[in-house]
Design an enzyme around this catalytic site. Structure first.
Site, PDB file in Angstrom:
ATOM      1  CE1 TYR A   1      30.559  41.283  41.268  1.00 59.01           C
ATOM      2  CE2 TYR A   1      32.220  39.337  40.475  1.00 59.01           C
ATOM      3  CZ  TYR A   1      31.804  40.702  40.406  1.00 59.01           C
ATOM      4  OH  TYR A   1      32.529  41.793  39.844  1.00 59.01           O
TER       5      TYR A   1
ATOM      6  CB  THR B   1      30.509  45.552  46.570  1.00 63.64           C
ATOM      7  OG1 THR B   1      30.889  46.602  45.426  1.00 63.64           O
ATOM      8  CG2 THR B   1      29.509  46.201  47.328  1.00 63.64           C
ATOM      9  CG  ASP B   2      33.732  41.072  43.102  1.00 64.41           C
ATOM     10  OD1 ASP B   2      34.857  41.601  42.414  1.00 64.41           O
ATOM     11  OD2 ASP B   2      34.115  39.851  43.168  1.00 64.41           O
ATOM     12  CD1 TRP B   3      36.141  46.520  39.505  1.00 62.71           C
ATOM     13  CD2 TRP B   3      36.107  46.184  41.783  1.00 62.71           C
ATOM     14  NE1 TRP B   3      37.287  47.454  40.249  1.00 62.71           N
ATOM     15  CE2 TRP B   3      37.197  47.066  41.491  1.00 62.71           C
ATOM     16  CE3 TRP B   3      35.719  45.727  43.056  1.00 62.71           C
ATOM     17  CZ2 TRP B   3      37.786  47.528  42.625  1.00 62.71           C
ATOM     18  CZ3 TRP B   3      36.381  46.276  44.097  1.00 62.71           C
ATOM     19  CH2 TRP B   3      37.544  47.279  43.802  1.00 62.71           C
TER      20      TRP B   3
END
Length: 613
Positions: free
Chosen positions: A291, A327-329
């Site tokens: 992030y 991607t991260d969540w």
């Protein structure tokens, strides 16, 4: 649909045994269904049959829960979870992150029902089911799942404390066997981050602060998950958090806006890349950018998922990675999680709407969006001419290629009986317990006292504090009052500042010093009776007030009472070594540079410290 040559599990029937059915080849078999065809041929055949909506669905990878008894769970809007029918059938998703748990049989049954649902879609694309770590004592719904039915091992920090690459490979092989038994084919781990900022809440999931050791253990971890080469018996690995998530300003975490800045005052950006290069060389097929947004570097000040120079420039071009970038969540849309509204983690691009964020990430080189279920955004971008269908195809190829490589198109189902026999198997549990004992790290013994208090002599009266008295059975007499004890044993959690909010509270952040009331309680007991203090380190702690007044000081990394008692009583020896420095003071922590491991001139205990007996 034609199914020739597809190895499928017979549809679940009530209380029925699992039956494998292999269908006979036919001249009309679609090439993508034919396991004798090369993977590249199968991918291109399937891609050519897919609609825009089906391709768009591939680009999303969101959470899902298990229902009672292994059923498909209904939607839970409070938790931000959508039901399987909507995700798989209506939105064409085929990558799902399981956040719940159950018995091995229930997990296997749920997985098979999910694959049944996918098999009935137009093209029958099987679901790749992923999971956060499930083999330790951490239980943070954002990052990890309590071991439950799976064998329990130390946290990754504890594996690092053993400094045993062979042990890490054996651990990852057990993870592979247990995951495969219930249909979990993608690990959202390991973390290849360096624990260079001691206050960072994610330190617990790392292999410590030494780049050389982290590289060695990440390679071992990947060997165990892949079982040699990625294939039908493997678990794919999504290595995170590229390009290294440790250097967070003030140690805060970029799950939250106040922790979004990633800084490199020591100029060590390259050092944080090393474990990722090691992971890619060892077979990692997926990478997750963090992030965080880089501040004070040559790179654009946007979250790494949106950063073309990082994803394409560093990862794809310089490191030569042609696998999946996810991607991260939750980087596109605001969501509701644990009953709390939270903004998208779209740091640096908060001003863009979700569609524009998706376009920027795709242009950066991302293939898939974690924690999101918005294929409509991609359909809109393609129809508006903002993203070409050819670019969409490039990501779809990577995602389909991995499904074929893992053998999901040929046999996506699992055997409930085998799941029950495999997950939590006695030898796996014994190996996990042995690893727990091996990571126990003895920092001091007999400080201020003589002789050494460890190992404990038989027959002592012991005040157990938070240690279960049964763990000392046959060796000592538990008492419930320190004044009546020969020795006290205290198990304490490393200090942290409790943050408000149901999500923030799961992240142990802030000061590494014990609050005065907790410190004084420990010292009052230590002054009254020789006291052995064990500190569970999910990140470094300032242990200076305890070091001279505890009869013995140990640190552990997710160790059961029984495993610790074996070491305390001399049934096993402490073998662990610190995977990072332990700072002497808050001033040392605050003056340290977040990107520089071992930045304190005079730590209380140095990396690698550990006594034995």
């Amino acid at each position: 649909m034609d199914d020739p040559r597809v190895a499928i599990r017979h549809r679940l029937r009530p209380a029925a045994a699992t039956v494998t059915v292999r269908l006979v080849s036919s001249p009309n078999t679609a090439p993508y269904r034919d396991p004798t065809q090369r993977t590249a041929r199968r991918v291109e055949d399937l891609l050519g049959r897919m609609t825009l909506a089906e391709k768009a669905g591939l680009l999303f990878h969101t959470m899902i829960d298990i229902g009672p008894g292994g059923s498909l769970a209904p939607a839970d809007l409070q938790a931000g979870l959508i039901d399987a029918q909507e995700l798989v059938v209506n939105r064409n998703l085929s990558h799902l992150n399981l956040v719940g748990s159950g018995t091995p049989r229930q997990l296997a049954r749920w997985h098979n029902r999910l694959q049944d649902l996918a098999a009935d879609t137009r093209l029958g694309i099987p679901v790749t089911v992923s999971t956060d770590p499930r083999h330790a004592s951490s239980d943070n719904p954002n990052t990890s799942v309590l071991a439950g039915p799976f064998s329990r091992w130390p946290e990754p920090l504890g594996l690092a404390a053993t400094r045993d690459a062979g042990l890490v490979e054996r651990f990852a092989d057990v993870v592979r066997q247990e995951y495969c038994a219930v249909g979990l084919r993608l690990a959202l781990h390991p973390q290849a981050d360096l624990a260079s900022e001691p206050r960072w809440p994610r330190v617990v999931g790392t292999f410590g602060a030494d780049p050389d050791l982290v590289c060695e253990l990440v390679r071992a971890y990947l060997r165990g998950l892949c079982a040699g080469e990625l294939g039908p018996g493997s678990v794919a690995a999504m290595v995170k958090h590229f390009p290294g998530g440790g250097p967070q300003r003030d140690g805060e975490d970029p799950h939250f806006a106040y922790g979004r800045e990633q800084v490199y005052p020591g100029g060590r950006f390259e050092e944080h890349l090393r474990p990722f290069a090691a992971a890619l060389a060892a077979g990692a097929s997926q990478v997750m950018p963090y992030y965080g947004m880089p501040v004070g570097t040559p790179y654009e000040e946007v979250g790494f998922a949106f950063n073309r120079d990082v994803v394409t420039g560093l990862l794809r071009e310089r490191l030569g990675f042609d696998g999946i970038v996810c991607t991260d969540w939750g980087v596109l849309t605001d969501d509701r999680y644990l009953g709390q509204e939270r903004p998208a983690r779209a740091w640096g691009v908060e001003h863009l709407d979700p569609a524009a964020r998706a376009r920027k990430a795709i242009e950066a080189g991302v293939d898939q969006f974690g924690g999101e279920a918005r294929p409509d955004l991609i359909i809109e971008l393609v129809r508006d001419g903002q993203v070409s269908e050819q670019r969409l195809d490039a990501s779809a190829r990577r995602l389909l290629r991995e499904k074929f490589t893992l053998g999901l198109f040929d046999d996506p189902y699992v055997d409930e009986e085998r799941a029950e026999e495999t997950v939590g198997r006695a030898d796996f549990q014994a190996a996990g317990a042995a690893a727990q004992r091996a990571c126990v790290t003895l920092l001091s013994n007999a400080a201020g006292h003589s002789p050494a208090h460890l190992p404990l002599r038989p027959g002592l009266r012991i005040y157990c504090g938070d240690l279960a008295p049964d763990a000392l059975r046959g060796h000592a007499m538990p008492v419930d009052d320190p004044a009546r004890a020969d020795v006290a044993i205290l198990r304490v959690q490393a200090p942290y500042e409790t943050r408000p909010g149901p999500i923030d509270a799961f992240f142990h952040a802030g000061s590494l010093e014990f609050p005065p009331e907790r410190r004084d309680r420990i010292l009052a007991i230590a002054d009254a009776v020789p006291t052995i203090v064990d500190v569970y380190l999910d990140r470094p702690a300032i242990l200076t007030p305890l070091a001279d007044r505890a009869a013995a000081l140990l640190v552990t990394f997710g160790v059961s009472d029984d495993a610790l008692a074996d070491v305390l009583c001399g049934r096993a020896a402490p073998r662990g070594r610190l995977p990072f420095d332990l700072p002497a003071s808050a001033a040392d922590v605050e003056s340290g540079r977040p990107d520089v491991p071992f930045d304190a001139a005079e730590p209380l205990f140095r990396y690698g410290h550990g006594l034995n007996y």
